[in-house]
Motif scaffolding. Sequence first.
Motif, PDB file in Angstrom:
ATOM      1  N   LEU A  91       0.850  -1.564  -0.054  1.00 30.38           N
ATOM      2  CA  LEU A  91       0.459   0.034  -0.166  1.00 30.38           C
ATOM      3  C   LEU A  91       0.967   1.248   0.197  1.00 30.38           C
ATOM      4  O   LEU A  91       0.854   2.398  -0.522  1.00 30.38           O
ATOM      5  CB  LEU A  91      -0.518   0.274   1.669  1.00 30.38           C
ATOM      6  CG  LEU A  91      -2.161  -0.714   0.977  1.00 30.38           C
ATOM      7  CD1 LEU A  91      -3.140  -0.749   1.849  1.00 30.38           C
ATOM      8  CD2 LEU A  91      -2.695  -0.846  -0.159  1.00 30.38           C
ATOM      9  N   GLY A  92       2.157   1.027   0.921  1.00 28.84           N
ATOM     10  CA  GLY A  92       2.804   2.441   0.734  1.00 28.84           C
ATOM     11  C   GLY A  92       3.206   2.380  -0.649  1.00 28.84           C
ATOM     12  O   GLY A  92       3.323   4.022  -1.157  1.00 28.84           O
ATOM     13  N   ILE A  93       3.812   1.521  -1.156  1.00 28.30           N
ATOM     14  CA  ILE A  93       4.472   1.665  -2.958  1.00 28.30           C
ATOM     15  C   ILE A  93       3.242   2.370  -3.206  1.00 28.30           C
ATOM     16  O   ILE A  93       3.652   3.221  -4.535  1.00 28.30           O
ATOM     17  CB  ILE A  93       4.627   0.449  -3.321  1.00 28.30           C
ATOM     18  CG1 ILE A  93       6.035   0.024  -2.742  1.00 28.30           C
ATOM     19  CG2 ILE A  93       4.842   0.864  -4.462  1.00 28.30           C
ATOM     20  CD1 ILE A  93       7.100  -1.301  -3.188  1.00 28.30           C
ATOM     21  N   GLN A  94       1.710   1.831  -3.697  1.00 31.33           N
ATOM     22  CA  GLN A  94       0.991   2.503  -4.545  1.00 31.33           C
ATOM     23  C   GLN A  94       0.299   3.755  -4.228  1.00 31.33           C
ATOM     24  O   GLN A  94       0.450   4.621  -4.611  1.00 31.33           O
ATOM     25  CB  GLN A  94      -0.306   1.426  -4.192  1.00 31.33           C
ATOM     26  CG  GLN A  94      -0.751  -0.041  -4.623  1.00 31.33           C
ATOM     27  CD  GLN A  94      -1.535  -1.078  -4.306  1.00 31.33           C
ATOM     28  OE1 GLN A  94      -2.058  -0.696  -3.177  1.00 31.33           O
ATOM     29  NE2 GLN A  94      -1.554  -1.709  -4.847  1.00 31.33           N
ATOM     30  N   ASN A  95       0.516   3.988  -2.766  1.00 31.95           N
ATOM     31  CA  ASN A  95       0.862   5.466  -2.042  1.00 31.95           C
ATOM     32  C   ASN A  95       1.650   6.848  -3.016  1.00 31.95           C
ATOM     33  O   ASN A  95       1.939   7.610  -3.344  1.00 31.95           O
ATOM     34  CB  ASN A  95      -0.116   6.138  -1.126  1.00 31.95           C
ATOM     35  CG  ASN A  95      -1.459   4.328  -0.413  1.00 31.95           C
ATOM     36  OD1 ASN A  95      -1.391   5.101  -1.181  1.00 31.95           O
ATOM     37  ND2 ASN A  95      -0.779   5.020   0.857  1.00 31.95           N
ATOM     38  N   ALA A  96       2.950   6.006  -3.061  1.00 37.21           N
ATOM     39  CA  ALA A  96       3.592   6.514  -3.402  1.00 37.21           C
ATOM     40  C   ALA A  96       3.839   6.414  -4.761  1.00 37.21           C
ATOM     41  O   ALA A  96       4.142   8.018  -5.741  1.00 37.21           O
ATOM     42  CB  ALA A  96       4.813   6.480  -2.969  1.00 37.21           C
ATOM     43  N   THR A  97       3.616   5.691  -5.644  1.00 35.01           N
ATOM     44  CA  THR A  97       3.939   6.424  -7.080  1.00 35.01           C
ATOM     45  C   THR A  97       2.325   6.457  -7.567  1.00 35.01           C
ATOM     46  O   THR A  97       2.495   7.050  -8.558  1.00 35.01           O
ATOM     47  CB  THR A  97       3.391   4.522  -7.368  1.00 35.01           C
ATOM     48  OG1 THR A  97       2.524   3.651  -7.300  1.00 35.01           O
ATOM     49  CG2 THR A  97       4.863   4.298  -7.111  1.00 35.01           C
ATOM     50  N   GLY A  98       1.066   6.371  -6.975  1.00 34.88           N
ATOM     51  CA  GLY A  98      -0.267   6.772  -7.490  1.00 34.88           C
ATOM     52  C   GLY A  98      -1.393   6.124  -8.054  1.00 34.88           C
ATOM     53  O   GLY A  98      -1.761   6.665  -8.820  1.00 34.88           O
ATOM     54  N   LYS A  99      -0.958   4.820  -7.876  1.00 37.70           N
ATOM     55  CA  LYS A  99      -1.374   3.555  -8.512  1.00 37.70           C
ATOM     56  C   LYS A  99      -1.919   2.250  -7.641  1.00 37.70           C
ATOM     57  O   LYS A  99      -1.641   2.652  -6.452  1.00 37.70           O
ATOM     58  CB  LYS A  99      -0.305   2.610  -9.519  1.00 37.70           C
ATOM     59  CG  LYS A  99       0.378   3.332 -10.780  1.00 37.70           C
ATOM     60  CD  LYS A  99       0.837   2.387 -11.694  1.00 37.70           C
ATOM     61  CE  LYS A  99       1.638   3.335 -12.664  1.00 37.70           C
ATOM     62  NZ  LYS A  99       1.872   2.410 -13.642  1.00 37.70           N
TER      63      LYS A  99
END
Length: 51
Positions: free
Chosen positions: A43-51
């Motif tokens: 979830l942190g990666i998704q939030n950071a990348t906007g996907k």
Amino acid sequence: MEKKKNEVNFSQEQFFDLMKRFYEKGIKEEEITVKKWLDEFKLGIQNATGK
């Protein structure tokens, strides 16, 4: 079947910063499991990348 390649614009610095934060979170929380940690990390990666 073709697999679609998901390209992400995510610098190494951003990735290592995210890893550091989640590593520290894993060390501090006594009740955290590997599955919970990985789910939150994704979830942190998704939030950071906007996907």
